[in-house]
Design an enzyme around this catalytic site. Structure first.
Site, mmCIF file in Angstrom:
data_model
loop_
_atom_site.group_PDB
_atom_site.id
_atom_site.type_symbol
_atom_site.label_atom_id
_atom_site.label_comp_id
_atom_site.label_asym_id
_atom_site.label_seq_id
_atom_site.Cartn_x
_atom_site.Cartn_y
_atom_site.Cartn_z
ATOM 1 C CB SER A 124 -0.880 -0.039 1.239
ATOM 2 O OG SER A 124 -1.648 1.111 1.278
ATOM 3 N N GLY A 125 0.623 2.124 -0.935
ATOM 4 C CA GLY A 125 1.390 3.373 -1.005
ATOM 5 C C GLY A 125 2.616 3.261 -1.885
ATOM 6 C CB THR A 129 -3.612 3.821 -7.665
ATOM 7 O OG1 THR A 129 -4.026 2.747 -6.829
ATOM 8 C CG2 THR A 129 -4.814 4.463 -8.294
ATOM 9 C CG ASN A 174 -1.671 5.535 -0.440
ATOM 10 O OD1 ASN A 174 -1.613 6.747 -0.582
ATOM 11 N ND2 ASN A 174 -1.837 4.693 -1.457
ATOM 12 C CB SER A 177 -4.992 3.434 0.828
ATOM 13 O OG SER A 177 -4.801 2.063 0.703
ATOM 14 C CB SER A 178 -6.840 1.260 -4.203
ATOM 15 O OG SER A 178 -5.994 2.132 -4.882
ATOM 16 N N GLY A 406 -1.341 -4.855 -2.542
ATOM 17 C CA GLY A 406 -0.117 -5.632 -2.372
ATOM 18 C C GLY A 406 -0.143 -6.384 -1.063
ATOM 19 C CD GLU A 408 -3.090 -3.925 3.679
ATOM 20 O OE1 GLU A 408 -3.127 -3.079 2.782
ATOM 21 O OE2 GLU A 408 -4.107 -4.330 4.262
HETATM 22 N N1 LIG Z 1 5.257 7.988 -9.994
HETATM 23 C C1 LIG Z 1 4.909 8.777 -8.990
HETATM 24 N N2 LIG Z 1 5.251 10.079 -9.030
HETATM 25 C C2 LIG Z 1 4.900 10.886 -8.038
HETATM 26 N N3 LIG Z 1 4.232 10.496 -6.942
HETATM 27 C C3 LIG Z 1 3.861 9.213 -6.848
HETATM 28 C C4 LIG Z 1 4.168 8.277 -7.889
HETATM 29 N N4 LIG Z 1 3.693 7.095 -7.520
HETATM 30 C C5 LIG Z 1 3.092 7.283 -6.305
HETATM 31 N N5 LIG Z 1 3.189 8.544 -5.919
HETATM 32 C C6 LIG Z 1 2.693 9.113 -4.653
HETATM 33 O O1 LIG Z 1 2.427 8.058 -3.782
HETATM 34 C C7 LIG Z 1 1.076 8.054 -3.392
HETATM 35 C C8 LIG Z 1 0.578 6.646 -3.261
HETATM 36 O O2 LIG Z 1 0.516 6.048 -4.510
HETATM 37 P P1 LIG Z 1 -0.667 5.062 -4.902
HETATM 38 O O3 LIG Z 1 -1.951 5.565 -4.431
HETATM 39 O O4 LIG Z 1 -0.497 4.794 -6.336
HETATM 40 O O5 LIG Z 1 -0.269 3.803 -4.100
HETATM 41 P P2 LIG Z 1 -0.909 2.349 -4.186
HETATM 42 O O6 LIG Z 1 0.219 1.450 -4.473
HETATM 43 O O7 LIG Z 1 -2.002 2.374 -5.173
HETATM 44 O O8 LIG Z 1 -1.411 2.132 -2.755
HETATM 45 P P3 LIG Z 1 -2.687 1.326 -2.295
HETATM 46 O O9 LIG Z 1 -2.352 -0.095 -2.357
HETATM 47 O O10 LIG Z 1 -2.855 1.809 -0.932
HETATM 48 O O11 LIG Z 1 -3.768 1.741 -3.161
HETATM 49 C C9 LIG Z 1 0.341 8.825 -4.441
HETATM 50 O O12 LIG Z 1 -0.793 9.457 -3.904
HETATM 51 C C10 LIG Z 1 1.377 9.844 -4.860
HETATM 52 O O13 LIG Z 1 1.375 10.955 -3.986
HETATM 53 MG MG LIG Z 2 -3.957 2.212 -5.042
#
Ligand SMILES: Nc1ncnc2c1ncn2[C@@H]1O[C@H](COP(=O)(O)OP(=O)(O)OP(=O)(O)O)[C@@H](O)[C@H]1O
Ligand SMILES: [Mg+2]
Length: 1045
Positions: A124-125, A129, A174, A177-178, A406, A408
């Site tokens: 997560s994070g 996404t 996050n 977080s999705s 992912g 967790e």
């Molecule tokens: N390539 C990137 N460039 C800039 N910031 C990023 C990038 N990837 C992620 N982030 C930052 O990290 C944060 C978390 O990313 P994201 O929501 O994609 O995580 P996730 O893997 O989908 O987590 P979850 O499993 O909780 O959904 C985003 O809100 C953003 O601020």
């Molecule tokens: Mg996500």
């Protein structure tokens, strides 16, 4: 042009410098972990990640797998220019990027016509996404658009904010977080334009609706509505703006987020809903449901004296029922009572306080969860591939995007974590199978001996969870369904009984002393491929049951909110059959997902979170090591490196390294494998360092490749020079060829024209000659077409010739001979010309000259052809007088008085008798002439009395003035001699108007001597002039012979 050329040159150089700086930067560490020398060392792996992360190089490959480290800051690498940079470029040619992977997948789909999927995983994070959004954006921007679905790309992009508002929440890890798993299919038509989409959602974390851990929030939409919704809307929904007023929003004590603005996001979501195609009514119904969940949370219960439960917030229930569109009393009843069917009879029993609370929460979760599913369905409808495209007969290809939670590991792991980690086990299984399988397939197709790779097969863990009857899920289901007292602890005991001794399963009871210390009695531990996780069994049964009281279902079925009536089907309330348990449902949906993924060609994005503080620039090695481990990256690398570190198709390898061997440079014309073989022999590769497959070269050690790369780097200036030289040569040659071709074109055009002209001239000449010849033959005929041209030509030639040869003076008597047909015209012309010349001449003539001319004309009239000496004298000018004024005696002048001497000449007068010569002056006045002997006028001859003038036809100067002989006073005719006889006679005859009286005698002149006697002058030709007495008293004049020549 030259200036432009220089500009291009400068630009080119700048680009080169920039690109080399870029590549130099990209060269930090290795771009592909496969090239790590020490590929078994986790430390080396992490160090490479760290070094690259330090340079903001967040992407690195493991073969075709993309590892991405969350930068936690905006990087300038997602622009449109960057997209263009990666478009159509081979995977390995350019620095690693999510766009490279996207493009590669897209191209593979198009060229191989095989469905693709991109699996994004990470904790997560870690940026899953975000990665999926970047991929979607890349497709939306770079792919062509289908005319029938021009806005599809936009719809696909807009589905994200909507799903995030309803399915994402701030968690401890996050801020966005999705809280659900998402698999999205993007369908492309045969031209590669996106034409449809479909989303599958997995296991929404519904428990979040009713409870949030400290520092976490409920789903974004609640806060967005309260912060961004207009006052009127909130009033209609019966809501207050303050999130703290709602029980479902206060648990985490975190109403606001610093990183995001709920207000702005509200606007974004509302706009996205309308882009996707939600009607205003649907949006209103949707918001009613969201508001109703909040109201439901605020519904409180009290306990009566007899233990009955009642609703204490009865007044507020009205707005809740209005929003839900259900009957108020029925809802109140359903919230506090349970309907049971026993032996075919329905019984209603009151609920205890706790039961009522959990019934309410169950309703809230069900309402929210089902609404979320409806939302996804609704989005799917607008993304659905349109019928006409579907039936157009041209098959669509699909790229699937999996953005799923992912692995967790929390402080307290529950049912959700169990499901999530189970999902990751399944994905790992798929990953191993597909990676190994494709690796193995590659070796087989290339005919390379395959060495078995030792890897951890997680099938054992998957079986532990999902196996029928023996797996954890089966046991859980059984425990839920088992009649009698069941609870979470009994479930744990059952697990211990059934699974005790399994190498990946431990409980407090089964564990050794050391493990026991870190486990509570309510926990069981699974040894996942990625690590050990303790799960607390509390709530497992409830969550698996996911039960909603039947009477609540019945109430919801009656709802006049279409969304709810769609979500709660009447059949469900009637149906006595128990629905599938949550874990089984999840297992089944995962099995389907695996089938979907198996049917596609996978690509992987492995996301890594560099720190827990969500801060840019921080790289927490411990945290990263943990993720590297549970993402199985080292394993991934090992599998990839098990055989050969590097492989490349012959043509690509040869193309890149051919400058290193004289035989292969600049071009190899033989078989590719022979070329590669020649090249590697020249480079001194040892037999164990490489193998040649059917179409690829496999290099075992990265060092070998690095050495080759270094050699290429050293060779580059030479290559550049050679390329430059040959390019310049080529350019100049091309230029020369161009000019040459142009010259040939001009030359042939010119020659052709000249030849045509010449041919035409010849034709005309031949024609002319023919006509002339014909004309010549017919020249004597009547004027006819055959001789028309000939005559014309002759006439024309004559006239042309005439024009050039016209006589220049009146004396020139030459004249070209005219052709017979032009004789008359020629004469006319001749006359005209002569007249013209004469006229011109006359215009030019001065009065003196005119006088001279007139005299000459008269002389001509008189003497021409008559007197021998005439021709000689023609050219000599007549003078005004042969005597100077002083030569005439003054006395004579006085005597003449008013009669002015017009002309004077010295003459010899011969006596009429004896012919004695006497010198005299002959003076002519206007009316008479006088003979003067020095001072004395000897004889006056009146012109009127002059009878005539005689001269001989010879060249002598004798002339006789015939006087009247009737008058006796007259002395008789006057015999004179003068050297200027023609001049004198002409002037005299003119002055006396006796031109017609001049007589030219050929042999002798008779003259009258006084009183009727006559005398003769005989003329003969001799050698010189002699005047003497001749026979019979005649005067004999010998005139000199004039040589006419
Ligand atoms: N390539 C990137 N460039 C800039 N910031 C990023 C990038 N990837 C992620 N982030 C930052 O990290 C944060 C978390 O990313 P994201 O929501 O994609 O995580 P996730 O893997 O989908 O987590 P979850 O499993 O909780 O959904 C985003 O809100 C953003 O601020
Ligand atoms: Mg996500």
């Amino acid at each position: 042009m030259r200036y432009q050329g220089r500009e291009v040159d400068i630009e080119g150089r700048v680009r080169l410098v920039m690109e080399s700086a870029l590549t130099a930067r990209d060269r930090v560490g290795v771009q592909d972990f496969v090239l790590l020398e020490n590929y078994n060392s986790e430390a080396a792996f992490i160090e490479n990640l760290r070094r690259r992360f330090g340079e903001n190089l967040i992407y690195t490959y493991i073969g075709s797998v993309l590892v991405s480290v969350n930068p936690y800051k905006e990087l300038e690498i997602y622009s449109k220019q960057q997209m263009e940079r990666y478009r159509g470029v081979s995977f390995y040619e350019i620095s690693p990027h999510i766009y490279a992977l996207s493009d590669n997948t897209y191209r593979a789909m198009r060229t191989e016509r095989k469905d693709q999927c991109i699996l994004i995983s990470g904790e997560s994070g870690a940026g899953k996404t975000e990665a999926s959004k970047k991929i979607l954006l890349y497709y939306a921007v770079t792919c062509p658009t289908n005319d029938q679905m021009p806005a599809l790309g936009e719809c696909l992009l807009q589905s994200n904010p909507v799903l995030e508002a309803f399915g994402n929440a701030k968690t401890f890890r996050n801020d966005n977080s999705s809280r659900f798993g998402k698999y999205m299919d993007v369908q492309f038509d045969f031209r590669g334009a996106p034409v449809g989409g479909h989303i599958l959602n997995y296991l929404l974390e519904k428990s979040r609706v009713i409870h949030q851990n400290h520092g976490e929030r409920n789903f974004h939409i609640f806060y967005q509505l309260l912060d961004g919704g207009e006052d009127d809307l909130l009033t209609t929904l019966g809501l207050e703006r303050n999130p703290q007023s709602y029980q479902y929003l206060v648990k985490g004590n975190c109403p606001r987020l610093s990183s995001v603005s709920d207000k702005n996001n509200w606007k974004v979501v509302m706009k996205a809903l309308s882009v996707i195609g939600f009607t205003e009514e649907e949006v209103q119904k949707l918001l009613n449901i969201i508001a109703s969940v909040l109201h439901l949370g605020n519904t409180q219960f009290g306990e009566g004296e007899e233990g009955e439960t009642y609703i204490t917030t009865e007044t507020k229930i009205t707005s809740l029922t209005k929003l839900l569109g259900v009957d108020g009393s029925a809802l109140g009843e359903a919230l506090t009572h349970k309907k049971l069917t026993a032996k075919g009879e329905e019984m209603i029993t009151p609920l205890s306080f706790e039961q009522a609370v959990s019934a309410r929460d169950a309703l809230a979760k069900a309402v929210y969860g089902r609404t979320f599913t409806w939302l996804v369905e609704k989005i799917n409808q607008s993304l659905a591939l349109k019928e006409e495209i579907y039936h157009s007969g041209k098959g669509c290809s699909v790229i699937g995007l999996l953005d799923i939670y992912g692995f967790e590991v929390l402080q307290h792991n529950s049912f959700e974590q169990f499901c999530i980690n189970y999902c990751n086990e399944k994905l790992q299984q798929l990953f191993i199978e597909l990676t190994l399988r494709s690796e193995q397939e590659e070796y087989e197709t290339e005919g390379i001996a395959w060495e078995t790779v030792q890897y951890f097969d997680n099938k054992i863990i998957c079986d532990l969870i999902e196996e029928k009857h023996k797996g954890i899920i089966s046991i859980l289901d059984e425990e839920c369904l088992r009649p009698g007292e069941t609870c979470d602890v009994s479930f744990l005991e059952k697990l211990e009984d059934t699974l005790g001794g399994h190498p990946h399963f431990v409980t407090h009871k089964l564990a050794n002393g050391k493990t026991r210390r870190v486990m509570s009695r309510e926990e069981f531990r699974l040894l996942h491929y990625a690590g050990e996780v303790n799960y607390n069994v509390n709530g497992f049964l409830d969550k698996n049951n996911d039960l909603l009281n039947r009477n609540l279902k019945e109430v919801m079925c009656q709802s006049d909110n279409q969304i709810l009536s769609h979500c709660f089907r009447k059949e469900e309330a009637i149906d006595q059959k128990r629905p599938e348990m949550a874990a089984t449902q999840f297992k089944n949906s995962l099995t389907k997902l695996m089938e979907i993924l198996m049917s596609k060609e996978p690509s992987y994005v492995r996301c890594i979170k560099p720190n827990d503080a969500k801060q840019p620039g921080r790289f927490d090695e411990v945290l990263v090591r943990h993720q590297v481990k549970y993402l199985g990256l080292m394993e991934n690398l090992r599998v990839r490196r098990a055989g050969f570190a590097y492989r490349r198709r012959f043509e690509a390898f040869l193309q890149r390294y051919k400058p290193l061997c004289p035989e292969t440079w600049p071009n190899w014309h033989g078989r590719l494998s022979d070329g590669v073989s020649t090249l590697v022999n020249h480079l001194g590769y040892k037999a164990e360092e490489y193998k040649l497959g059917r179409s690829k070269i496999f290099i075992r050690f990265p060092k070998t490749l690095f050495n080759t790369e270094d050699a290429l780097e050293a060779k580059r200036p030479d290559i550049a020079l050679t390329l430059q030289t040959s390019w310049r040569g080529y350019r100049e040659r091309a230029k020369y060829q161009r000019i040459r071709r142009a010259v040939i074109v001009i030359q042939s055009g010119w020659r052709g024209m000249k030849a045509r002209r010449r041919a035409k001239r010849r034709r005309q000449a031949a024609e002319l000659i023919r006509r002339l010849i014909k004309g010549f033959i017919y020249r004597h005929e009547e004027f006819c077409p055959e001789n028309e041209y000939f005559h014309d030509h002759v006439r024309y030639s004559f006239l042309k010739n005439l024009r050039k040869n016209l006589p220049k003076s009146v004396l020139d008597k030459s004249w070209p001979t005219p052709p017979p047909s032009l004789i008359e015209a020629s004469d006319h012309l001749r006359r005209l010309h002569m007249r013209n010349m004469v006229a011109k001449y006359c215009h030019r003539v001065q009065p003196e000259w005119k006088k001279q001319m007139m005299q000459k004309v008269v002389a001509s009239e008189i003497f021409k052809d008559e007197k021998d000496s005439y021709p000689q004298g023609v050219g000599r000018l007549f003078l005004d007088s042969r005597l100077e004024r002083e030569q005439i005696n003054l006395k004579v002048v006085q005597t003449l008085g008013s009669d002015k001497v017009q002309y004077g000449v010295t003459v010899v007068k011969y006596d009429r008798r004896g012919f004695k010569p006497r010198p005299r002056q002959l003076l002519l006045t206007n009316t008479f002439a006088v003979l003067v002997d020095r001072t004395k006028i000897k004889q006056r001859i009146d012109y009127a009395a002059l009878r005539g003038i005689s001269v001989s036809s010879l060249s002598d100067g004798m002339f006789v003035l015939h006087m009247p002989n009737e008058d006796n006073k007259q002395k008789g005719d006057v015999v004179l001699h003068c050297h200027h006889v023609i001049e004198v006679v002409t002037k005299l005859s003119m002055m006396a108007s006796k031109v017609n009286y001049v007589n030219i005698s050929p042999g002798s002149i008779r003259f009258v001597v006084a009183r009727g006697k006559e005398g003769f002058i005989d003329f003969v030709r001799g050698s010189e002039l002699k005047v003497a007495k001749g026979k019979r008293g005649h005067l004999l004049v010998t005139a000199p012979q004039i040589n006419s020549a």
